[in-house]
Design a protein around this motif. Structure first.
Motif, PDB file in Angstrom:
ATOM      1  N   GLN A 174       3.090 -15.001   3.261  1.00 26.54           N
ATOM      2  CA  GLN A 174       2.692 -13.844   4.063  1.00 26.54           C
ATOM      3  C   GLN A 174       2.625 -12.623   3.146  1.00 26.54           C
ATOM      4  O   GLN A 174       3.593 -12.323   2.445  1.00 26.54           O
ATOM      5  CB  GLN A 174       3.701 -13.578   5.185  1.00 26.54           C
ATOM      6  N   ASP A 175       1.498 -11.925   3.158  1.00 27.31           N
ATOM      7  CA  ASP A 175       1.313 -10.791   2.260  1.00 27.31           C
ATOM      8  C   ASP A 175       1.960  -9.524   2.830  1.00 27.31           C
ATOM      9  O   ASP A 175       1.286  -8.589   3.262  1.00 27.31           O
ATOM     10  CB  ASP A 175      -0.176 -10.555   2.002  1.00 27.31           C
ATOM     11  N   THR A 176       3.283  -9.504   2.829  1.00 28.04           N
ATOM     12  CA  THR A 176       3.986  -8.296   3.259  1.00 28.04           C
ATOM     13  C   THR A 176       3.981  -7.231   2.154  1.00 28.04           C
ATOM     14  O   THR A 176       4.167  -6.044   2.431  1.00 28.04           O
ATOM     15  CB  THR A 176       5.444  -8.618   3.633  1.00 28.04           C
ATOM     16  N   LYS A 204       3.346  -1.585   0.488  1.00 25.35           N
ATOM     17  CA  LYS A 204       2.765  -0.651  -0.469  1.00 25.35           C
ATOM     18  C   LYS A 204       1.817   0.324   0.219  1.00 25.35           C
ATOM     19  O   LYS A 204       1.703   1.482  -0.190  1.00 25.35           O
ATOM     20  CB  LYS A 204       2.024  -1.419  -1.568  1.00 25.35           C
ATOM     21  N   ARG A 205       1.140  -0.142   1.266  1.00 26.80           N
ATOM     22  CA  ARG A 205       0.191   0.722   1.978  1.00 26.80           C
ATOM     23  C   ARG A 205       0.905   1.758   2.848  1.00 26.80           C
ATOM     24  O   ARG A 205       0.461   2.907   2.967  1.00 26.80           O
ATOM     25  CB  ARG A 205      -0.735  -0.124   2.854  1.00 26.80           C
ATOM     26  N   LEU A 206       2.022   1.363   3.448  1.00 24.72           N
ATOM     27  CA  LEU A 206       2.681   2.230   4.424  1.00 24.72           C
ATOM     28  C   LEU A 206       3.781   3.117   3.850  1.00 24.72           C
ATOM     29  O   LEU A 206       4.099   4.155   4.431  1.00 24.72           O
ATOM     30  CB  LEU A 206       3.272   1.376   5.554  1.00 24.72           C
ATOM     31  N   ILE A 207       4.363   2.714   2.722  1.00 22.18           N
ATOM     32  CA  ILE A 207       5.465   3.492   2.147  1.00 22.18           C
ATOM     33  C   ILE A 207       4.956   4.318   0.972  1.00 22.18           C
ATOM     34  O   ILE A 207       4.417   3.761   0.008  1.00 22.18           O
ATOM     35  CB  ILE A 207       6.607   2.569   1.676  1.00 22.18           C
ATOM     36  N   PRO A 208       5.092   5.647   1.038  1.00 26.40           N
ATOM     37  CA  PRO A 208       4.634   6.497  -0.074  1.00 26.40           C
ATOM     38  C   PRO A 208       5.336   6.137  -1.376  1.00 26.40           C
ATOM     39  O   PRO A 208       6.498   5.706  -1.380  1.00 26.40           O
ATOM     40  CB  PRO A 208       5.014   7.914   0.387  1.00 26.40           C
ATOM     41  N   GLN A 214       9.367   6.322  -2.462  1.00 31.45           N
ATOM     42  CA  GLN A 214      10.312   6.162  -1.360  1.00 31.45           C
ATOM     43  C   GLN A 214      10.792   4.716  -1.294  1.00 31.45           C
ATOM     44  O   GLN A 214      10.115   3.798  -1.751  1.00 31.45           O
ATOM     45  CB  GLN A 214       9.667   6.570  -0.032  1.00 31.45           C
ATOM     46  N   THR A 215      11.961   4.515  -0.698  1.00 35.66           N
ATOM     47  CA  THR A 215      12.536   3.176  -0.640  1.00 35.66           C
ATOM     48  C   THR A 215      11.768   2.289   0.320  1.00 35.66           C
ATOM     49  O   THR A 215      11.325   2.721   1.380  1.00 35.66           O
ATOM     50  CB  THR A 215      14.008   3.235  -0.213  1.00 35.66           C
ATOM     51  N   MET A 216      11.651   1.032  -0.055  1.00 32.83           N
ATOM     52  CA  MET A 216      10.849   0.077   0.707  1.00 32.83           C
ATOM     53  C   MET A 216      11.690  -0.912   1.502  1.00 32.83           C
ATOM     54  O   MET A 216      11.165  -1.682   2.293  1.00 32.83           O
ATOM     55  CB  MET A 216       9.947  -0.715  -0.253  1.00 32.83           C
ATOM     56  N   CYS A 217      13.001  -0.920   1.267  1.00 35.49           N
ATOM     57  CA  CYS A 217      13.844  -1.994   1.783  1.00 35.49           C
ATOM     58  C   CYS A 217      13.799  -2.127   3.300  1.00 35.49           C
ATOM     59  O   CYS A 217      13.781  -3.231   3.830  1.00 35.49           O
ATOM     60  CB  CYS A 217      15.288  -1.782   1.327  1.00 35.49           C
ATOM     61  N   SER A 218      13.822  -1.015   4.021  1.00 32.52           N
ATOM     62  CA  SER A 218      13.898  -1.080   5.471  1.00 32.52           C
ATOM     63  C   SER A 218      12.677  -1.774   6.077  1.00 32.52           C
ATOM     64  O   SER A 218      12.811  -2.711   6.868  1.00 32.52           O
ATOM     65  CB  SER A 218      14.038   0.331   6.047  1.00 32.52           C
ATOM     66  N   LEU A 219      11.481  -1.327   5.688  1.00 34.79           N
ATOM     67  CA  LEU A 219      10.263  -1.948   6.224  1.00 34.79           C
ATOM     68  C   LEU A 219      10.138  -3.383   5.755  1.00 34.79           C
ATOM     69  O   LEU A 219       9.821  -4.289   6.547  1.00 34.79           O
ATOM     70  CB  LEU A 219       9.031  -1.149   5.803  1.00 34.79           C
TER      71      LEU A 219
END
Length: 306
Positions: free
Chosen positions: A112-114, A119-123, A126-131
């Motif tokens: 699954q290409d999460t 990368k598209r939604l998080i500037p 900024q941290t990516m862990c939550s999404l």
């Protein structure tokens, strides 16, 4: 000195010591995992355990130990390893299938290409862990349903649980940790953490001993500036200066005294009245608690030394 000692090469002695230490570590890890499973009734007869394998040391160790414990477990259960290929650039997709085939465990690689979504939604910056975690969790719940898994096993260990408690205290203003067993967000699965009693340093040593083919997480670049990484470094430093501090913090999570906290939902402070009956185990209101006084027995048993 005996002739035998004189004839023994230094390398042979070092090898024997290394083998002894590895065997001791193995016994401790298997005993701690077995104890956690028993204490929290994590595995029951007929369970199909979906072991989430990321390619990191913790999930490799979890699968490795569960495979060994299954051979002598008092109840029958199945294991199926699941990896979520998030399509990170440069991810070595061949490593996990090759390892899982080698050890002989059924497995599924879910692609699954999460990565692109995160990368598209998080500037940038900024941290990516939550999404990333939310996306991954939803996919794994779906896969568990498709596989007919009754339990989902995650590789979180003792240190993760202590760090989560501190994160919630420092930044969430709540006493909330990472439980060893819980019902999943969708209400359909039971999530278990069999490594709950295991120290991260032991997992690092086990991964080196077993030569797991570690795959680093490149999605977040390890994000060393994350608060979680800083808190983990902090408790490591505490443990070096004051050995046993992490153990004590973890054990405290299983020795809660609601009457001596401040949560009105857990203890009826507002309706509390004098009874006129002495309580031998009650609080001595004008005395300071002795922090060195042993806590009451708990189901949480750390170390379980030889």
């Amino acid at each position: 000195m005996s002739d035998t000692a004189l004839d023994t090469p230094p390398a042979a002695g070092a090898d024997r010591k290394a083998a002894f230490e590895a065997n001791k570590l193995s016994k401790r890890l298997h005993r701690q995992v077995g104890q956690a499973i028993a204490d929290f009734n994590m595995i029951e007869a007929g369970d199909k355990i979906m072991v989430c394998v990321s390619g990191g040391k913790d999930s490799y160790a979890l699968l490795d130990i569960l495979m060994n414990l299954r051979k002598r477990a008092p109840v029958p259960f199945e294991l199926v390893a699941v990896n979520l290929d998030q399509k990170q650039p440069g991810f070595p997709a061949h490593v996990l299938p090759a390892y899982l085939e080698q050890v002989g465990v059924p497995f599924r690689i879910e692609e699954q290409d999460t990565y692109s979504i995160v990368k598209r939604l998080i500037p940038e910056g900024q941290t990516m862990c939550s999404l990333c975690s939310r996306l991954r969790r939803g996919i794994l719940y779906r896969v568990a349903s498709e596989l007919g898994a009754t339990k989902i096993a995650l590789g979180h260990h003792r240190d993760d649980m202590v760090v989560t408690l501190l994160m919630n205290m420092f930044f969430g203003s709540r006493m909330k940790g990472m439980p060893p067993k819980l019902v999943s967000d969708d209400g359909k699965h039971v999530v278990i953490r069999p490594l709950a009693y295991v120290a991260e340093t032991d997992l690092e040593r086990w991964a080196e001993h077993r030569a797991f083919p570690i795959i680093p997480c490149t999605l977040c670049g390890n994000q060393e500036g994350l608060q979680r990484a800083q808190i983990k470094a902090m408790i490591r430093d505490w443990d070096r200066q004051y050995p046993g501090r992490i153990d004590n913090m973890f054990t405290a999570m299983g020795n809660i005294v609601p009457s001596h906290m401040m949560d009105r939902n857990l203890y009826p402070f507002t309706s509390l009245q004098a009874t006129g009956v002495a309580d031998p185990a009650g609080d001595k209101a004008f005395d300071e608690d002795d922090p060195c006084e042993p806590a009451a027995p708990s189901v949480v048993k750390l170390r379980l030394d030889d």
